[in-house]
Design a protein around this motif. Structure first.
Motif, PDB file in Angstrom:
ATOM      1  N   THR A 101     -53.906 -35.902  18.012  1.00 54.42           N
ATOM      2  CA  THR A 101     -54.244 -36.741  19.391  1.00 54.42           C
ATOM      3  C   THR A 101     -55.416 -37.473  19.070  1.00 54.42           C
ATOM      4  OG1 THR A 101     -53.179 -35.438  21.025  1.00 54.42           O
ATOM      5  CG2 THR A 101     -54.772 -37.076  21.877  1.00 54.42           C
ATOM      6  N   THR A 149     -58.193 -39.890  20.778  1.00 57.14           N
ATOM      7  CA  THR A 149     -58.779 -39.961  22.087  1.00 57.14           C
ATOM      8  C   THR A 149     -60.004 -41.143  22.135  1.00 57.14           C
ATOM      9  OG1 THR A 149     -58.000 -37.880  23.211  1.00 57.14           O
ATOM     10  CG2 THR A 149     -59.567 -39.276  24.596  1.00 57.14           C
ATOM     11  N   ASP A 172     -46.688 -41.247  21.305  1.00 63.49           N
ATOM     12  CA  ASP A 172     -47.151 -41.980  22.302  1.00 63.49           C
ATOM     13  C   ASP A 172     -48.346 -42.937  21.497  1.00 63.49           C
ATOM     14  OD1 ASP A 172     -48.310 -43.444  24.481  1.00 63.49           O
ATOM     15  OD2 ASP A 172     -48.691 -41.486  25.498  1.00 63.49           O
ATOM     16  N   GLY A 185     -49.186 -45.985  23.396  1.00 62.54           N
ATOM     17  CA  GLY A 185     -49.750 -46.773  24.390  1.00 62.54           C
ATOM     18  C   GLY A 185     -48.595 -47.902  24.649  1.00 62.54           C
ATOM     19  N   ASP A 186     -49.383 -48.916  25.312  1.00 61.01           N
ATOM     20  CA  ASP A 186     -48.609 -50.144  25.627  1.00 61.01           C
ATOM     21  C   ASP A 186     -48.942 -51.291  25.308  1.00 61.01           C
ATOM     22  OD1 ASP A 186     -47.023 -48.361  27.855  1.00 61.01           O
ATOM     23  OD2 ASP A 186     -48.586 -48.918  29.250  1.00 61.01           O
ATOM     24  N   THR A 187     -49.830 -51.246  24.363  1.00 62.72           N
ATOM     25  CA  THR A 187     -50.424 -52.477  23.677  1.00 62.72           C
ATOM     26  C   THR A 187     -49.515 -52.659  22.412  1.00 62.72           C
ATOM     27  OG1 THR A 187     -51.788 -51.289  22.319  1.00 62.72           O
ATOM     28  CG2 THR A 187     -52.716 -52.092  24.431  1.00 62.72           C
ATOM     29  N   THR A 229     -55.001 -48.136  14.065  1.00 59.57           N
ATOM     30  CA  THR A 229     -54.910 -49.394  15.039  1.00 59.57           C
ATOM     31  C   THR A 229     -55.961 -50.498  14.239  1.00 59.57           C
ATOM     32  OG1 THR A 229     -55.227 -50.453  16.954  1.00 59.57           O
ATOM     33  CG2 THR A 229     -57.094 -48.838  16.477  1.00 59.57           C
ATOM     34  N   VAL A 272     -57.339 -50.827  22.450  1.00 65.34           N
ATOM     35  CA  VAL A 272     -56.766 -49.705  22.709  1.00 65.34           C
ATOM     36  C   VAL A 272     -57.841 -48.594  23.238  1.00 65.34           C
ATOM     37  CG1 VAL A 272     -55.013 -50.102  21.006  1.00 65.34           C
ATOM     38  CG2 VAL A 272     -57.018 -48.907  20.275  1.00 65.34           C
ATOM     39  N   THR A 273     -58.897 -49.018  23.672  1.00 59.91           N
ATOM     40  CA  THR A 273     -59.810 -48.094  24.026  1.00 59.91           C
ATOM     41  C   THR A 273     -59.316 -47.608  25.609  1.00 59.91           C
ATOM     42  OG1 THR A 273     -62.152 -47.603  24.714  1.00 59.91           O
ATOM     43  CG2 THR A 273     -61.333 -49.790  25.166  1.00 59.91           C
ATOM     44  N   GLY A 302     -57.648 -44.896  25.979  1.00 61.95           N
ATOM     45  CA  GLY A 302     -56.170 -44.404  25.815  1.00 61.95           C
ATOM     46  C   GLY A 302     -56.327 -42.934  24.972  1.00 61.95           C
ATOM     47  N   TYR A 308     -53.732 -41.316  21.970  1.00 64.66           N
ATOM     48  CA  TYR A 308     -52.431 -41.706  21.229  1.00 64.66           C
ATOM     49  C   TYR A 308     -52.175 -40.491  20.426  1.00 64.66           C
ATOM     50  CZ  TYR A 308     -54.593 -46.114  22.859  1.00 64.66           C
ATOM     51  OH  TYR A 308     -55.000 -46.855  23.647  1.00 64.66           O
TER      52      TYR A 308
END
Length: 200
Positions: free
Chosen positions: A75, A77, A122, A124-126, A160, A166-167, A169, A171
């Motif tokens: 992960t 973060t 995961d 995220g949505d970006t 990324t 993407v801050t 989140g 992942y």
């Protein structure tokens, strides 16, 4: 009726003896303080859901013995604000393995025999977080030029190219691991260390 009660209370209070605070030589100062929560700076951090993987034999043939397992979930973060992120920055998690040392004095197995196939769990949505390409072993045909080197030198797990987007989140990613050796590899237990590093 409420007014009558109030007057009665005031009358009773006036009848009480004077208190120390009524002394003309004394004064009282009320002291108050508001203690805010500690505002710590945000961080970009790496965590792994486990510290060991046991590979087991799976898919061997007459020429190559194969041992497979799965990397514990990794992960990344990011709790930083936009003001805390350097302009134009990006981050990446890279992995490299030491050689497999035999616990009974067997010849080591080089890290070039260990490969992985990252899998984004995961992102995220970006759409701006992506897993790395598969890195195959020295016993495999390259799936792209120069990638049949094994996990010998900081191979990409996840990354990324725009930290600011993407801050805020968390992942997650894991990877299929596979060790491929010649069929005549010496029997016994072996161990190595897979090091994961987060860079920005």
């Amino acid at each position: 009726m409420p007014v009558a009660v109030a007057c009665s209370v005031l009358a009773a209070a006036a009848a009480l003896p004077a208190t120390a605070s009524a002394d003309p030589g004394e004064a009282e100062v009320e002291v108050t303080v508001r203690i805010p929560e500690i505002e710590e700076p945000g961080v970009l951090a790496l965590s792994v859901a486990g510290d060991a993987v046991a590979l087991t034999e799976n898919g061997s043939d007459l020429l190559v013995r194969q041992f497979t397992g799965r990397l514990p979930t990794v992960t990344v973060t990011d709790t930083r604000t936009l003001e805390e992120i350097p302009a134009g920055s990006s981050w990446a998690v890279l992995g490299s393995s030491s050689d497999f040392a035999g616990t009974a004095g067997q010849a080591p197995i080089s890290a070039g025999h260990l490969g992985w196939k990252p899998r984004l769990i995961d992102g995220g949505d970006t759409g701006l977080v992506a897993e790395g390409e598969e890195v195959v072993t020295v016993l495999d045909d390259p799936t792209q030029p120069g990638n049949n080197v094994g996990l010998v030198d900081q191979e990409l797990l996840v990354s990324t190219y725009d930290s600011a987007e993407v801050t805020g989140g968390a992942y997650t990613v894991d990877a299929d691991l596979y060790l491929r050796t010649p069929a005549d590899v010496a029997a016994g237990s072996y161990h190595s260390t897979l090091t994961l590093s987060l860079f920005e």
